[in-house]
Structure formats: C-alpha cells, structure tokens
Write a protein that holds these residues in place. Structure first.
Motif, PDB file in Angstrom:
ATOM      1  N   GLN A 183       0.826  -1.210   0.000  1.00  0.00           N
ATOM      2  CA  GLN A 183       0.000   0.000   0.000  1.00  0.00           C
ATOM      3  C   GLN A 183       0.860   1.259   0.000  1.00  0.00           C
ATOM      4  OE1 GLN A 183      -2.201  -1.467   3.454  1.00  0.00           O
ATOM      5  NE2 GLN A 183      -4.100  -1.049   2.347  1.00  0.00           N
ATOM      6  N   ILE A 184       1.938   1.252   0.788  1.00  0.00           N
ATOM      7  CA  ILE A 184       2.842   2.399   0.801  1.00  0.00           C
ATOM      8  C   ILE A 184       3.531   2.527  -0.555  1.00  0.00           C
ATOM      9  CG2 ILE A 184       4.962   3.312   1.817  1.00  0.00           C
ATOM     10  CD1 ILE A 184       4.050   2.290   4.503  1.00  0.00           C
ATOM     11  N   ALA A 185       3.864   1.383  -1.178  1.00  0.00           N
ATOM     12  CA  ALA A 185       4.451   1.424  -2.521  1.00  0.00           C
ATOM     13  C   ALA A 185       3.491   2.051  -3.524  1.00  0.00           C
ATOM     14  CB  ALA A 185       4.846   0.015  -2.953  1.00  0.00           C
ATOM     15  N   ASP A 186       2.206   1.716  -3.421  1.00  0.00           N
ATOM     16  CA  ASP A 186       1.208   2.321  -4.306  1.00  0.00           C
ATOM     17  C   ASP A 186       1.092   3.818  -4.065  1.00  0.00           C
ATOM     18  OD1 ASP A 186       0.546   0.090  -5.769  1.00  0.00           O
ATOM     19  OD2 ASP A 186      -1.222  -0.424  -4.574  1.00  0.00           O
ATOM     20  N   PHE A 187       1.084   4.223  -2.795  1.00  0.00           N
ATOM     21  CA  PHE A 187       1.035   5.659  -2.502  1.00  0.00           C
ATOM     22  C   PHE A 187       2.247   6.376  -3.092  1.00  0.00           C
ATOM     23  CE2 PHE A 187      -1.658   4.686   1.456  1.00  0.00           C
ATOM     24  CZ  PHE A 187      -2.834   5.040   0.824  1.00  0.00           C
ATOM     25  N   PHE A 236      -1.082  16.118  -1.768  1.00  0.00           N
ATOM     26  CA  PHE A 236      -2.444  15.607  -1.719  1.00  0.00           C
ATOM     27  C   PHE A 236      -3.175  16.231  -0.532  1.00  0.00           C
ATOM     28  CE2 PHE A 236      -1.038  11.378  -3.780  1.00  0.00           C
ATOM     29  CZ  PHE A 236      -1.360  11.846  -5.038  1.00  0.00           C
ATOM     30  N   ALA A 237      -4.414  16.642  -0.752  1.00  0.00           N
ATOM     31  CA  ALA A 237      -5.318  17.013   0.333  1.00  0.00           C
ATOM     32  C   ALA A 237      -6.079  15.742   0.679  1.00  0.00           C
ATOM     33  CB  ALA A 237      -6.257  18.132  -0.096  1.00  0.00           C
ATOM     34  N   ILE A 238      -5.608  15.024   1.694  1.00  0.00           N
ATOM     35  CA  ILE A 238      -6.177  13.719   2.006  1.00  0.00           C
ATOM     36  C   ILE A 238      -7.506  13.878   2.722  1.00  0.00           C
ATOM     37  CG2 ILE A 238      -4.709  13.657   4.097  1.00  0.00           C
ATOM     38  CD1 ILE A 238      -6.132  10.619   2.134  1.00  0.00           C
ATOM     39  N   ASP A 239      -8.525  13.238   2.188  1.00  0.00           N
ATOM     40  CA  ASP A 239      -9.867  13.272   2.761  1.00  0.00           C
ATOM     41  C   ASP A 239      -9.912  12.267   3.913  1.00  0.00           C
ATOM     42  OD1 ASP A 239     -12.538  14.352   2.582  1.00  0.00           O
ATOM     43  OD2 ASP A 239     -13.188  12.377   1.917  1.00  0.00           O
ATOM     44  N   ALA A 240      -9.681  12.747   5.125  1.00  0.00           N
ATOM     45  CA  ALA A 240      -9.697  11.875   6.301  1.00  0.00           C
ATOM     46  C   ALA A 240     -11.147  11.616   6.688  1.00  0.00           C
ATOM     47  CB  ALA A 240      -8.928  12.526   7.442  1.00  0.00           C
ATOM     48  N   ASP A 284      -2.133   7.575   7.796  1.00  0.00           N
ATOM     49  CA  ASP A 284      -0.794   7.297   8.316  1.00  0.00           C
ATOM     50  C   ASP A 284       0.123   6.746   7.230  1.00  0.00           C
ATOM     51  OD1 ASP A 284      -0.978   7.858  11.271  1.00  0.00           O
ATOM     52  OD2 ASP A 284      -2.620   6.430  11.101  1.00  0.00           O
ATOM     53  N   LYS A 285      -0.409   5.839   6.408  1.00  0.00           N
ATOM     54  CA  LYS A 285       0.422   5.244   5.353  1.00  0.00           C
ATOM     55  C   LYS A 285       0.748   6.250   4.260  1.00  0.00           C
ATOM     56  CE  LYS A 285      -0.718   0.392   6.079  1.00  0.00           C
ATOM     57  NZ  LYS A 285      -1.260  -0.863   5.520  1.00  0.00           N
ATOM     58  N   LEU A 286      -0.200   7.117   3.939  1.00  0.00           N
ATOM     59  CA  LEU A 286       0.079   8.148   2.943  1.00  0.00           C
ATOM     60  C   LEU A 286       1.139   9.123   3.461  1.00  0.00           C
ATOM     61  CD1 LEU A 286      -0.525   9.436   0.217  1.00  0.00           C
ATOM     62  CD2 LEU A 286      -2.424  10.672   1.279  1.00  0.00           C
ATOM     63  N   LEU A 287       1.050   9.487   4.729  1.00  0.00           N
ATOM     64  CA  LEU A 287       2.055  10.354   5.328  1.00  0.00           C
ATOM     65  C   LEU A 287       3.429   9.682   5.308  1.00  0.00           C
ATOM     66  CD1 LEU A 287      -0.040  11.687   8.326  1.00  0.00           C
ATOM     67  CD2 LEU A 287       1.037  13.139   6.599  1.00  0.00           C
ATOM     68  N   ALA A 288       3.454   8.383   5.570  1.00  0.00           N
ATOM     69  CA  ALA A 288       4.720   7.650   5.550  1.00  0.00           C
ATOM     70  C   ALA A 288       5.310   7.616   4.146  1.00  0.00           C
ATOM     71  CB  ALA A 288       4.519   6.232   6.077  1.00  0.00           C
ATOM     72  N   LEU A 339      -1.046  15.882  12.129  1.00  0.00           N
ATOM     73  CA  LEU A 339      -0.386  17.167  11.931  1.00  0.00           C
ATOM     74  C   LEU A 339       1.068  17.155  12.401  1.00  0.00           C
ATOM     75  CD1 LEU A 339      -3.179  19.710  12.970  1.00  0.00           C
ATOM     76  CD2 LEU A 339      -2.492  19.034  10.673  1.00  0.00           C
ATOM     77  N   ALA A 340       1.387  16.252  13.316  1.00  0.00           N
ATOM     78  CA  ALA A 340       2.758  16.163  13.817  1.00  0.00           C
ATOM     79  C   ALA A 340       3.673  15.378  12.895  1.00  0.00           C
ATOM     80  CB  ALA A 340       2.754  15.533  15.211  1.00  0.00           C
ATOM     81  N   ALA A 341       3.116  14.688  11.916  1.00  0.00           N
ATOM     82  CA  ALA A 341       3.922  13.862  11.005  1.00  0.00           C
ATOM     83  C   ALA A 341       4.813  14.747  10.138  1.00  0.00           C
ATOM     84  CB  ALA A 341       3.012  13.010  10.128  1.00  0.00           C
ATOM     85  N   PRO A 342       6.012  14.278   9.804  1.00  0.00           N
ATOM     86  CA  PRO A 342       6.946  15.096   9.018  1.00  0.00           C
ATOM     87  C   PRO A 342       6.391  15.555   7.668  1.00  0.00           C
ATOM     88  CG  PRO A 342       8.083  13.227   9.991  1.00  0.00           C
ATOM     89  CD  PRO A 342       6.623  13.017  10.261  1.00  0.00           C
ATOM     90  N   ALA A 343       5.543  14.733   7.022  1.00  0.00           N
ATOM     91  CA  ALA A 343       5.052  15.089   5.689  1.00  0.00           C
ATOM     92  C   ALA A 343       3.785  15.933   5.712  1.00  0.00           C
ATOM     93  CB  ALA A 343       4.805  13.828   4.862  1.00  0.00           C
ATOM     94  N   ALA A 344       3.224  16.190   6.895  1.00  0.00           N
ATOM     95  CA  ALA A 344       2.029  17.029   6.966  1.00  0.00           C
ATOM     96  C   ALA A 344       2.377  18.442   6.497  1.00  0.00           C
ATOM     97  CB  ALA A 344       1.490  17.049   8.386  1.00  0.00           C
ATOM     98  N   TYR A 345       1.487  19.057   5.728  1.00  0.00           N
ATOM     99  CA  TYR A 345       1.789  20.364   5.147  1.00  0.00           C
ATOM    100  C   TYR A 345       1.907  21.431   6.222  1.00  0.00           C
ATOM    101  CZ  TYR A 345       1.439  24.653   2.476  1.00  0.00           C
ATOM    102  OH  TYR A 345       1.680  25.904   1.954  1.00  0.00           O
ATOM    103  N   ARG A 346       2.963  22.220   6.093  1.00  0.00           N
ATOM    104  CA  ARG A 346       3.202  23.348   6.988  1.00  0.00           C
ATOM    105  C   ARG A 346       3.515  24.585   6.155  1.00  0.00           C
ATOM    106  NH1 ARG A 346       5.038  18.756   9.242  1.00  0.00           N
ATOM    107  NH2 ARG A 346       4.694  18.424  11.471  1.00  0.00           N
TER     108      ARG A 346
END
Length: 500
Positions: A124-128, A143-147, A158-162, A198-205
């Motif tokens: 799944q992470i490979a697909d992302f 990506f604006a992820i629709d949570a 979480d997997k998309l952020l990873a 929001l604390a994840a490194p890839a979250a938009y800031r």
C-alpha cells in the motif's frame, strides 16, 4: 444531430474568449505582488519533461497546488493482478458486490491504471509512492487527504504520510471530512486523531513551520466547536494551527469563520454556468475570492474537470474541458494563493484526474499547462507539438442496453448537455487541426501555444491530426468507438492523444 452542431457553433466565440483569457492574464493583485511573508520565493529553473508540450518549471513557489485524495479508491484495493482485481470484478461489473449497483450499471465507469500484484508486505505504501510520483510529474505539490474515518478504523492517512515522507518534497494537507463519521467525534477525540497527523513530518506546513488543517464541509460544525479544536491542537502541538475550511454551502460562512481561519475554500461548481469570471454577484466564485482577500485571508480555488455520478442518477455538463479552463481562469485572474484539483481519485463521481483506464495520463498532462501558469505567473513556452482530445463514448441521450433503472439526468443548474469532440492543441508554430468523425470533416486553425477546436460527435471512430506545411506533427484517434446504445450509461469524458 443538426441541433447539436448548431449549439456547438453558437458557443465557438464564447469558447475562444475563455481560452484566450485563460492563456494570457495581466490582472494584478496585492497577493501576487506581495506574497504572504511565510511563503517561498519563485524559482525559474526548468526540468526536461518530454512527456509534456513544455518543459516544466521546478522549485517552490508561493502558490500551491493540491489534489483531493479519496481513500476509497487507491491504485489497488486487494493487491491482485489488475485484470482480475476488486475494481474489475466488483466495481466495474454491473452485477458486482452482490448486485447492489445493478440499478445504475455498476458503481464505477473508470478505474486507476491496473498493475500486477506487488510481492511485498508494504504494497500500500508502494502504491502511494507511485501516486505521489505521478502527481509530482506535473507539478502538483501535495495531496489534500480526505480523512473520512477515525484513526482507529483506518490507517490510510498514516500510510500516505509515511509514503510522502519517504518520497520527499511532497506535502499532505490534512483534510478532515465533516460529512462523515468524524462529525460525531468529541473535541477530545477529534484532536487526538488530527494532532497525530499534523505532527507527522510530511504534513503540510507553512514556510514558518505552522501546521495546516483543512476540513471538507466544515460548516457542519459551528465556529465555536472549531475554535475549541484549534485551541486544543495548539496546546497539544505547542504551536498555532492554520485552519482552511472548505465549505460546501458557503452562505455567510466566510464572515462567521473569519476569526479562526487562515484562509477559505468552496467545493464549487462543476459546470461553466457557475464559473463565469465576469459574475461578481454575491456568492459568485469571484465574489468569494474577493471576500477572502478583503479579510486578509488566502483562497484555495477548486479546479474540477467533470462530474457524473451513476449511483446518484445525476451528472453535470462540463462541456468537455471548458469547466476546467474556466476554473483555472478564476484562480489565476483573481489571485488565488492555492488550488485544489477536484479530485485526484474519486471514481464514483467521475471527477478523478489520476492516471486511469479512461483517460490515461492525459487529464493530468492537460492540467499541467495551467498548473505551471498558476504557479509561475505566465504560460510556459510550448516546445513540443501535442493534442488532447476529449469525447464521450455515447450520445448524451442514448439509452443503455443493460436494464438500468436509475439513469443519470442533468443537474438542475448545469449547462445544456451537448455531444462534441474537443481538441486542445499545443503548437510550437501555427498549424491546422482536422477532425474526421463519421462522414464529417471539421477544420480549425491551431495558434501558437494553446488553442481549442470543436467538432460534432458522430457514431463510430474518429481521427484528429495537427499539420504544419502539410506534415502531420500530432495525431490521435478514438480508443473506444462512439456507440448507441452503450452497454451501460457512461457520461464521463474520455481523453486520447498527449505525449505519453
């Protein structure tokens, strides 16, 4: 068919106006001339992108392009070979999922490009990572992820952020979907989930490190609830959070949510009737952008291409690519700071722009020109000839052979449906477009840069060529013929042509 041809003729001048306006803009606004202090400066470097009609500028700019990502439709649902996966067996087949979609001929009319099974546990992470690479190839920033679901029920975010962290230089705009289960969470439950994202490194800031939270259908929670959420997030993350609500029903919500918001967005229309740049009436797109800017807020403009929903029995007439061009025109002319492509992968509503069976890479590549124009302030110089052709595989009025009981009808405020082939040309020098559909030949001049040509849709196949001095420099043909009746009703626009 003469009526259809007549309608096409009556809008040729209108189309030319829209295209010209979207190609060349001189509108000045304070947000262009003096970007917000936390934004980056513009780069002028270019990458060689042989798959596009131009070389894509690279680097970071003040303007951001996000694509709305729906968790329901990843590249693969079950990690099975694409010719026999869940999409093929259950979503595209009218009798799929036990026949629950039979009344409308199946859940979907399109799907992501199929792939072979991936023999690794983190497929799944490979697909992302694949999708992130696809998006980056045309200049999309994130990506604006629709949570949709609480974190305990879904690990998609979480997997998309990873995957984004592994890929690098790609942001994930956390977008809480308040039209679903998240709307039932308490402030404490909501903050527990969202703060982790929001604390994840890839979250938009923002450039100063401020994390950004967006929310779809934000108006379903009162400003006071959001104020409590933002205060709790600030306390937990030890930093302020920039809030950018996306309203489905804007009404007076810009004023009501002003004190807690960094910016605003509206989910927006899907037809040219709701996209006119000249309409400044209250609640119009131009008015909403102006309201945001007068309050010192950024605006994120929604950029659709089309919208047809078999399971809802409704479609919006986008007039081939006209809605898409007009939405970009609104963003560019009105100085929107961000845009959101609607959508990356919502195949249930036929709004997906990701590489797919029905339009390949072409919808992304077609939007790349406007992405570059929006981000770098001027249309890119065309260095390679190309054409992109949109069409439906059935006349709008054609009835399906499959016994559907819920047929799609035009939305109440949509444009009058038509049957047309549209050619969008990118030319390094003046040329000539020829469309042969059935026994009819349509010709147009192709200007330097981007141009459009319309031809009536005919049953069967068609061919399109762009010539210069008698030499064919670009060509395309229907990959699926136009039929009446179709097997199932399919009112999405397909695309052929392009350079990859």
């Amino acid at each position: 068919m003469n009526g259809i041809a007549g309608r096409i003729t009556t809008v040729l001048v209108l189309v030319a106006v829209f295209v010209t306006a979207s190609l060349y803009f001189t509108h000045s606004n304070p947000h262009e001339e003096a970007p917000l202090p936390q934004e980056e400066r513009v780069s002028s470097e270019h990458a060689v992108t042989a798959y596009l009609p131009f070389d894509l500028p690279v680097g970071r700019t003040p303007r951001k392009v996000f694509a709305h990502y729906v968790p329901n439709f990843p590249i693969s649902i079950d990690n099975v070979d694409g010719d026999d996966d869940y999409y093929q067996r259950q979503y595209l087949a009218p009798e799929g999922e036990g026949g629950i979609h039979a009344s409308y001929g199946g859940l979907l009319r399109d799907r992501p490009l199929p792939r072979k099974r991936i023999d690794q546990p983190d497929w799944q992470i490979a697909d992302f990572a694949t999708e992130i690479g696809q998006a980056k190839s045309v200049g999309i920033d994130g990506f604006a992820i629709d949570a949709i679901k609480p974190r305990a029920q879904s690990d998609v975010v979480d997997k998309l952020l990873a995957a984004a962290a592994q890929k690098g230089d790609f942001d994930i705009l956390i977008t809480a979907d308040i039209s679903g289960p998240l709307s039932g969470l308490s402030v404490e439950e909501f903050v527990a989930d969202i703060s982790t994202y929001l604390a994840a490194p890839a979250a938009y800031r923002l450039a100063d490190g401020t994390p950004v939270l967006s929310a779809f259908a934000a108006e379903r929670r009162k400003p006071e609830w959001w104020a409590a959420v933002l205060a709790a997030l600030t306390a937990k993350l030890r930093t302020k959070v920039a809030f950018v609500p996306v309203f489905v029903d804007v009404s007076d919500n810009i004023a009501e949510y002003d004190s807690i918001s960094y910016g605003f967005s509206a989910w927006g229309g899907r037809s040219p009737r709701g996209m006119a740049l000249s309409n400044h009436a209250r609640g119009s797109p131009s008015d909403l952008i102006n309201q945001a800017h007068l309050r010192g807020k950024i605006w994120m403009q929604s950029i659709p291409f089309q919208d047809s929903r078999p399971r809802s029995g409704i479609f919006e007439e986008s007039l081939n690519g006209m809605t898409n061009r007009m939405a970009w025109q609104l963003a560019i002319e009105n100085g929107a700071e961000w845009v959101q492509l609607i959508t990356w992968n919502d195949y249930a509503e036929s709004t997906a722009m990701a590489p797919s069976v029905a339009h390949g890479w072409r919808m992304l590549d077609l939007n790349a020109n406007d992405i570059a124009t929006f981000k770098w302030g001027k249309p890119p110089r065309i260095t390679r000839d190309a054409i992109f052709v949109s069409y439906r595989i059935q006349p709008v009025a054609a009835l399906p052979a499959y016994p559907e009981t819920l047929l799609m009808r035009p939305g109440p405020d949509t444009a009058e449906p038509w049957d047309a082939i549209e050619v969008v040309s990118f030319a390094t020098a003046p040329g000539r477009i020829e469309v042969v559909a059935g026994d009819e030949l349509t010709t147009c001049s192709a200007p330097v840069g981007r141009g459009t040509c319309l031809a009536p849709l005919r049953l069967g196949s068609f061919t399109v060529t762009m010539t210069r001095d008698g030499v064919v420099v670009a060509s395309a043909q229907a990959d699926v013929p136009v039929v009446d009746p179709p097997f199932v009703q399919d009112l999405q626009y397909r695309l052929v042509g392009g350079l990859r």
